[in-house]
Design a protein around this motif. Structure first.
Motif, PDB file in Angstrom:
ATOM      1  N   SER A  29       0.796  -1.223   0.000  1.00 25.43           N
ATOM      2  CA  SER A  29       0.000   0.000   0.000  1.00 25.43           C
ATOM      3  C   SER A  29       0.837   1.286   0.000  1.00 25.43           C
ATOM      4  N   THR A  30       2.138   1.165  -0.002  1.00 17.97           N
ATOM      5  CA  THR A  30       2.995   2.341  -0.083  1.00 17.97           C
ATOM      6  C   THR A  30       3.667   2.388  -1.451  1.00 17.97           C
ATOM      7  N   GLU A  31       4.283   3.494  -1.742  1.00 18.37           N
ATOM      8  CA  GLU A  31       4.874   3.711  -3.067  1.00 18.37           C
ATOM      9  C   GLU A  31       6.350   4.039  -2.938  1.00 18.37           C
ATOM     10  N   THR A  32       7.085   3.785  -3.993  1.00 15.12           N
ATOM     11  CA  THR A  32       8.495   4.181  -4.055  1.00 15.12           C
ATOM     12  C   THR A  32       8.529   5.647  -4.502  1.00 15.12           C
ATOM     13  N   THR A  33       8.174   6.511  -3.580  1.00 20.28           N
ATOM     14  CA  THR A  33       7.924   7.923  -3.852  1.00 20.28           C
ATOM     15  C   THR A  33       9.083   8.619  -4.551  1.00 20.28           C
ATOM     16  N   PHE A  34      10.265   8.545  -3.963  1.00 22.00           N
ATOM     17  CA  PHE A  34      11.396   9.278  -4.538  1.00 22.00           C
ATOM     18  C   PHE A  34      11.828   8.688  -5.869  1.00 22.00           C
ATOM     19  N   TYR A  35      11.714   7.384  -6.015  1.00 24.77           N
ATOM     20  CA  TYR A  35      12.031   6.744  -7.287  1.00 24.77           C
ATOM     21  C   TYR A  35      11.081   7.258  -8.375  1.00 24.77           C
ATOM     22  N   CYS A  36       9.780   7.253  -8.072  1.00 25.00           N
ATOM     23  CA  CYS A  36       8.800   7.713  -9.064  1.00 25.00           C
ATOM     24  C   CYS A  36       9.013   9.179  -9.425  1.00 25.00           C
ATOM     25  N   ILE A  37       9.275   9.996  -8.414  1.00 26.86           N
ATOM     26  CA  ILE A  37       9.509  11.420  -8.682  1.00 26.86           C
ATOM     27  C   ILE A  37      10.754  11.588  -9.549  1.00 26.86           C
ATOM     28  N   ALA A  38      11.821  10.863  -9.207  1.00 29.93           N
ATOM     29  CA  ALA A  38      13.058  10.977  -9.989  1.00 29.93           C
ATOM     30  C   ALA A  38      12.846  10.528 -11.429  1.00 29.93           C
ATOM     31  N   VAL A  39      12.142   9.421 -11.609  1.00 34.06           N
ATOM     32  CA  VAL A  39      11.957   8.887 -12.959  1.00 34.06           C
ATOM     33  C   VAL A  39      10.989   9.735 -13.781  1.00 34.06           C
TER      34      VAL A  39
END
Length: 176
Positions: free
Chosen positions: A126-136
């Motif tokens: 239920s959580t996201e790879t927030t910084f990865y998604c933002i970076a990509v």
């Protein structure tokens, strides 16, 4: 049923080719153009990804993750979360593969059907790879100003982490 799966990808590719030919689209040229854009995107997101991987490696190697987890242990207990899932909660916004490794360690140590294992499973899902998604994604389109993206995303991750302990307690009648 297994034989159907063998034909799905070729049939899908055939449909795309047939549709392109019916619409008189230069299919090969469109493919080459798409591949070129994909390669440009890969090159543009590579520096942020290398920075993220280096940061995660340094965080794990330095022992900072363990220190921070032990520091937050009383807060986790007050929120109804097992302290053992804190490393997962801290790494998940940064790295999917790192969080998968931690999830695997939790399963090995406590079992997937334990309260800790179930909370970790729900938290991971239920959580996201927030910084990865933002970076990509932001890196791919060239967004420089993040404004409210990081705080809102981290608040959503925090809410999901807290809700994971509650959900397991309610649905499985388990708790710490």
């Amino acid at each position: 049923m297994e034989q159907i799966g063998v034909w799905v990808a070729p049939a899908f590719i055939g449909l795309i080719l047939a549709f392109g030919l019916l619409k008189r689209v230069p299919v090969f040229d469109a493919f080459v153009s798409g591949a070129r854009e994909g390669l440009r995107s890969c090159v543009s997101i590579l520096p942020p990804l290398i920075g993220l991987m280096m940061g995660i490696t340094m965080l794990n190697a330095s022992g900072a993750l363990d220190i921070f987890s032990s520091f937050l242990s009383p807060v986790a207990h007050a929120l109804g979360l097992p302290a053992e899932v804190l490393p997962l909660a801290l790494i998940k916004p940064i790295s999917g593969s790192g969080s998968t490794a931690i999830l695997s360690q939790i399963f090995t140590a406590y079992g997937p059907d334990s309260w800790i294992g179930r909370v970790a499973s729900v938290m991971s899902a239920s959580t996201e790879t927030t910084f990865y998604c933002i970076a990509v994604y932001y890196g791919a389109v060239g967004v420089k100003k993040l404004r409210h993206t990081v705080p809102a995303s981290l608040l959503a991750d925090l809410s999901a982490c807290i809700a994971s302990g509650l959900a397991v307690s309610v649905f499985f009648h388990q708790g710490g």
